[in-house]
Design an enzyme around this catalytic site. Structure first.
Site, PDB file in Angstrom:
ATOM      1  N   ASP A   1       9.787 -18.404  71.469  1.00  0.00           N
ATOM      2  CA  ASP A   1       9.445 -19.607  70.737  1.00  0.00           C
ATOM      3  C   ASP A   1       8.487 -20.398  71.629  1.00  0.00           C
ATOM      4  OD1 ASP A   1       9.601 -21.657  68.742  1.00  0.00           O
ATOM      5  OD2 ASP A   1      10.977 -22.732  70.056  1.00  0.00           O
TER       6      ASP A   1
ATOM      7  N   ASP B   1       7.494 -24.354  71.160  1.00  0.00           N
ATOM      8  CA  ASP B   1       7.915 -25.735  71.389  1.00  0.00           C
ATOM      9  C   ASP B   1       9.295 -25.765  72.033  1.00  0.00           C
ATOM     10  OD1 ASP B   1       5.658 -27.077  70.047  1.00  0.00           O
ATOM     11  OD2 ASP B   1       6.464 -26.125  68.256  1.00  0.00           O
TER      12      ASP B   1
END
Length: 330
Positions: A28, A30
């Site tokens: 991922d 963020d």
């Protein structure tokens, strides 16, 4: 193990075992790679080490604000060499969902959000309506006012407007009293903007109109300092208005994984999903048969992980991906 279920902390032995057992790491972005526009400490060293060990790196983000091209530029601006082919965004997933489901290119797609999704849809050959320009539409709350909308739009895609200016431009929201507050009206009177009204009309009044959401994340790190309301808050408002649930193409939906497997010769059992959210990243990994590593550098806290009400448990957890470097060197 506050709830009687294991949440194993990443140790040197576990780190070596993990790296030996996987061929690819899915990250991922963020809260794992960066917060806002600030790189998280140790990320370059960690990615360099894993690449030197022959691991495939893929970046899978629910943030649909940017296209793959725009995200590649962001990676380079932060000093990371990542190609477009290594990036899978929910904006790209939305475009691919339509393409793989043979959505006719002559049909129109109405978009609430920023330029990233518009770029991906146009690259896939679709005609788009909406985007930032629709924040300029006017609504008159008076008797007999009729809000015109395109009766031929057959898909509505909801995505994240991830800055105050973007919310104002893409959705037509107005600042709260004083004009200087960091809070905007959508957090109290969703959906008031013309773009959201337009989208709701398309779904309710255009026969067969699809309702697609890039993600339902309730919050996200739009800056390095704070979590802000995410796309999920906006999707929920429209869903409530039209009394219909969206098709979600981002994590934890398996659609992204289905397309990733078509792009790379990889087995899910030889992958590790690394993320900072239990309900998206870790659930996505579990739903698709990946190993899972939760990092506490973003949304999820240790207390939330260990809370008795939590039902989503990663294979391993650690503070940040930089811990891999120290542990693998022991």
């Amino acid at each position: 193990m506050a709830n009687g279920l294991p949440n194993p902390l990443l140790t040197a032995g576990a780190a070596r075992s993990l790296v030996d057992s996987v061929d690819a790491f899915l990250f991922d972005c963020d809260g794992v790679i960066w917060k806002g526009d600030q790189l998280i400490e140790g990320v370059p060293e960690t990615l360099d080490l894993l690449r030197k060990m022959g691991k495939k790196l893929v970046f899978v983000t629910n943030n649909s604000r940017k296209s793959r091209r725009q995200y590649s530029k962001k990676f380079r601006a932060l000093g990371l060499e990542v190609t477009e082919e290594e990036i899978f965004t929910s904006s790209f997933a939305a475009a691919m969902f339509l393409k793989l489901n043979n959505f006719p290119p002559e049909k129109k797609v109405y978009v609430v959000g920023e330029d990233g999704i518009l770029e991906e849809l146009r690259l896939a050959g679709f005609e788009c309506l909406g985007g930032p320009e629709d924040g300029k539409k006017n609504i008159l709350l008076e008797a007999n006012f009729y809000f015109e909308h395109d009766k031929t739009a057959e898909v509505y895609i909801a995505l994240l407007c991830s800055s105050l200016m973007a919310m104002r431009e893409a959705c037509g929201y107005k600042p709260l009293s004083g004009g200087h507050s960091t809070l905007l009206a959508p957090f109290t009177v969703l959906p008031v903007g013309p773009a959201w009204r337009y989208a709701s009309l398309c779904i309710r009044e255009n026969p067969g109109c699809l309702f697609i959401a890039t993600n339902r994340d309730p919050t996200g790190h739009m800056t390095s300092a704070q979590e802000w309301p995410g796309a999920g808050t906006m999707v929920a408002a429209v869903s409530c208005s039209v009394q219909k649930e969206p098709i979600v193409v981002g994590k934890p939906s398996s659609f992204l994984m289905d397309f990733l497997l078509k792009s790379f010769n990889l087995e899910t059992s030889r992958m590790c999903m690394v993320g900072d959210r239990l309900d998206t990243d870790i659930l996505f990994g579990q739903n698709t048969g990946c190993k899972t590593l939760l990092v506490l550098s973003g949304v999820t806290t240790l207390s939330e992980l260990q809370d008795a009400s939590n039902t989503i448990h990663p294979d391993l957890y650690t503070n940040s991906i930089y811990d891999l470097v120290g542990l693998l060197q022991q």
